[in-house]
Design a protein around this motif. Structure first.
Motif, PDB file in Angstrom:
ATOM      1  N   LYS A  91      53.400 148.902  -2.392  1.00 11.96           N
ATOM      2  CA  LYS A  91      53.432 148.680  -3.403  1.00 11.96           C
ATOM      3  C   LYS A  91      54.971 150.118  -3.036  1.00 11.96           C
ATOM      4  O   LYS A  91      55.902 150.540  -3.827  1.00 11.96           O
ATOM      5  N   LEU A  92      53.602 150.941  -2.787  1.00 10.32           N
ATOM      6  CA  LEU A  92      54.199 152.458  -2.833  1.00 10.32           C
ATOM      7  C   LEU A  92      55.325 152.445  -1.944  1.00 10.32           C
ATOM      8  O   LEU A  92      56.443 153.199  -2.142  1.00 10.32           O
ATOM      9  N   GLY A  93      54.793 151.804  -0.783  1.00 13.10           N
ATOM     10  CA  GLY A  93      56.074 151.564   0.939  1.00 13.10           C
ATOM     11  C   GLY A  93      57.149 151.246   0.745  1.00 13.10           C
ATOM     12  O   GLY A  93      58.682 152.046   0.615  1.00 13.10           O
ATOM     13  N   ASP A  94      57.657 150.322  -1.199  1.00 12.58           N
ATOM     14  CA  ASP A  94      58.683 149.553  -1.613  1.00 12.58           C
ATOM     15  C   ASP A  94      59.023 150.397  -2.830  1.00 12.58           C
ATOM     16  O   ASP A  94      60.131 150.456  -2.852  1.00 12.58           O
ATOM     17  N   TRP A  95      58.127 150.951  -3.131  1.00  8.28           N
ATOM     18  CA  TRP A  95      59.117 152.579  -3.875  1.00  8.28           C
ATOM     19  C   TRP A  95      59.919 153.859  -4.051  1.00  8.28           C
ATOM     20  O   TRP A  95      60.663 153.147  -3.958  1.00  8.28           O
ATOM     21  N   LEU A  96      59.214 153.714  -2.373  1.00  8.69           N
ATOM     22  CA  LEU A  96      59.728 154.374  -1.683  1.00  8.69           C
ATOM     23  C   LEU A  96      60.956 154.274  -1.077  1.00  8.69           C
ATOM     24  O   LEU A  96      62.031 155.137  -1.329  1.00  8.69           O
ATOM     25  N   LEU A  97      61.367 152.747  -0.713  1.00  9.21           N
ATOM     26  CA  LEU A  97      62.168 152.600   0.124  1.00  9.21           C
ATOM     27  C   LEU A  97      63.607 152.330  -1.352  1.00  9.21           C
ATOM     28  O   LEU A  97      65.063 152.240  -1.384  1.00  9.21           O
ATOM     29  N   ALA A  98      62.888 151.815  -2.459  1.00  8.43           N
ATOM     30  CA  ALA A  98      64.133 151.806  -3.832  1.00  8.43           C
ATOM     31  C   ALA A  98      64.599 153.133  -4.325  1.00  8.43           C
ATOM     32  O   ALA A  98      65.336 152.465  -5.287  1.00  8.43           O
ATOM     33  N   ASN A  99      63.981 154.726  -3.626  1.00  5.44           N
ATOM     34  CA  ASN A  99      64.395 155.488  -4.306  1.00  5.44           C
ATOM     35  C   ASN A  99      65.226 156.263  -3.335  1.00  5.44           C
ATOM     36  O   ASN A  99      64.434 157.714  -3.655  1.00  5.44           O
ATOM     37  N   GLY A 100      65.450 155.966  -2.409  1.00  8.46           N
ATOM     38  CA  GLY A 100      65.497 156.922  -1.287  1.00  8.46           C
ATOM     39  C   GLY A 100      65.305 157.802   0.221  1.00  8.46           C
ATOM     40  O   GLY A 100      66.101 157.752   1.256  1.00  8.46           O
ATOM     41  N   ALA A 101      64.428 156.142   0.557  1.00 13.68           N
ATOM     42  CA  ALA A 101      63.825 156.387   1.803  1.00 13.68           C
ATOM     43  C   ALA A 101      64.620 155.556   2.861  1.00 13.68           C
ATOM     44  O   ALA A 101      65.014 154.391   2.112  1.00 13.68           O
ATOM     45  N   GLU A 102      64.727 155.967   3.913  1.00 16.27           N
ATOM     46  CA  GLU A 102      65.021 154.531   4.631  1.00 16.27           C
ATOM     47  C   GLU A 102      64.438 153.869   5.027  1.00 16.27           C
ATOM     48  O   GLU A 102      63.800 153.775   4.925  1.00 16.27           O
ATOM     49  N   HIS A 103      65.484 152.916   5.492  1.00 12.59           N
ATOM     50  CA  HIS A 103      64.978 151.005   5.406  1.00 12.59           C
ATOM     51  C   HIS A 103      64.885 150.917   7.012  1.00 12.59           C
ATOM     52  O   HIS A 103      64.051 150.105   7.120  1.00 12.59           O
ATOM     53  N   VAL A 104      64.483 151.689   7.638  1.00 13.85           N
ATOM     54  CA  VAL A 104      64.144 151.270   9.199  1.00 13.85           C
ATOM     55  C   VAL A 104      63.393 152.531   9.925  1.00 13.85           C
ATOM     56  O   VAL A 104      63.630 153.875   9.926  1.00 13.85           O
ATOM     57  N   ASP A 105      62.028 152.274  10.646  1.00 16.52           N
ATOM     58  CA  ASP A 105      61.728 153.832  10.994  1.00 16.52           C
ATOM     59  C   ASP A 105      62.081 153.646  12.226  1.00 16.52           C
ATOM     60  O   ASP A 105      63.377 153.800  13.402  1.00 16.52           O
ATOM     61  N   GLN A 106      61.154 155.013  13.242  1.00  9.04           N
ATOM     62  CA  GLN A 106      61.313 155.400  14.750  1.00  9.04           C
ATOM     63  C   GLN A 106      61.922 154.354  15.280  1.00  9.04           C
ATOM     64  O   GLN A 106      61.947 154.322  16.696  1.00  9.04           O
ATOM     65  N   HIS A 107      61.164 152.808  15.374  1.00 10.26           N
ATOM     66  CA  HIS A 107      61.069 152.012  16.506  1.00 10.26           C
ATOM     67  C   HIS A 107      62.046 151.365  16.076  1.00 10.26           C
ATOM     68  O   HIS A 107      62.052 149.689  16.780  1.00 10.26           O
ATOM     69  N   GLY A 108      63.119 151.576  14.983  1.00 13.55           N
ATOM     70  CA  GLY A 108      63.829 150.644  14.740  1.00 13.55           C
ATOM     71  C   GLY A 108      63.358 149.630  13.642  1.00 13.55           C
ATOM     72  O   GLY A 108      64.328 148.284  13.199  1.00 13.55           O
ATOM     73  N   THR A 109      62.195 149.576  13.172  1.00 13.08           N
ATOM     74  CA  THR A 109      61.724 147.751  12.519  1.00 13.08           C
ATOM     75  C   THR A 109      62.156 148.379  10.666  1.00 13.08           C
ATOM     76  O   THR A 109      61.891 149.912  10.343  1.00 13.08           O
ATOM     77  N   HIS A 110      62.822 147.779  10.312  1.00 12.34           N
ATOM     78  CA  HIS A 110      62.824 147.486   8.751  1.00 12.34           C
ATOM     79  C   HIS A 110      61.769 147.477   8.130  1.00 12.34           C
ATOM     80  O   HIS A 110      61.188 146.714   8.043  1.00 12.34           O
ATOM     81  N   LEU A 111      61.605 148.643   7.033  1.00 13.22           N
ATOM     82  CA  LEU A 111      60.564 148.458   6.459  1.00 13.22           C
ATOM     83  C   LEU A 111      60.216 147.717   5.620  1.00 13.22           C
ATOM     84  O   LEU A 111      59.259 147.047   5.038  1.00 13.22           O
TER      85      LEU A 111
END
Length: 109
Positions: free
Chosen positions: A65-85
């Motif tokens: 839930k925290l990760g999804d909240w971060l994505l909804a509020n400005g965090a990048e959707h792709v991590d250092q491995h190219g994984t879509h968070l």
């Protein structure tokens, strides 16, 4: 407070990353809100020495839930491995972590 938001420890972890690692949602959201108010939204995506961001840590540690909240509020959707968070969040919520890793799923550790 705003001038300290970008500080990182010797491993490159920001206060936001550390809060996300531990699942301290209220602290992470307070920091993230301060980041938004400061206009320094690039701070959402500060990378540690291994290339991990706060959102990456939230998902990897099971704080979906925290990760999804971060994505909804400005965090990048792709991590250092190219994984879509967001894909990692869906995968983790529908299957166990062990199963996801065993079948080569989307969660990067």
């Amino acid at each position: 407070v705003a001038e300290h938001l970008g500080h990182q420890d010797s491993q490159g972890h920001s206060a936001l990353s550390l809060a996300c690692m531990e699942g301290y949602s209220s602290i992470a959201k307070t920091i993230a809100t301060a980041v938004q108010k400061s206009g320094k939204t690039h701070l959402f995506n500060l990378k540690s020495t291994d290339g991990s961001t706060a959102a990456h840590w939230a998902f990897c540690m099971g704080h979906l839930k925290l990760g999804d909240w971060l994505l909804a509020n400005g965090a990048e959707h792709v991590d250092q491995h190219g994984t879509h968070l967001r894909s990692a969040s869906r995968a983790a919520s529908s299957r166990s972590l062990a199963t996801d890793v065993a079948v080569g799923g989307t969660i990067a550790l």
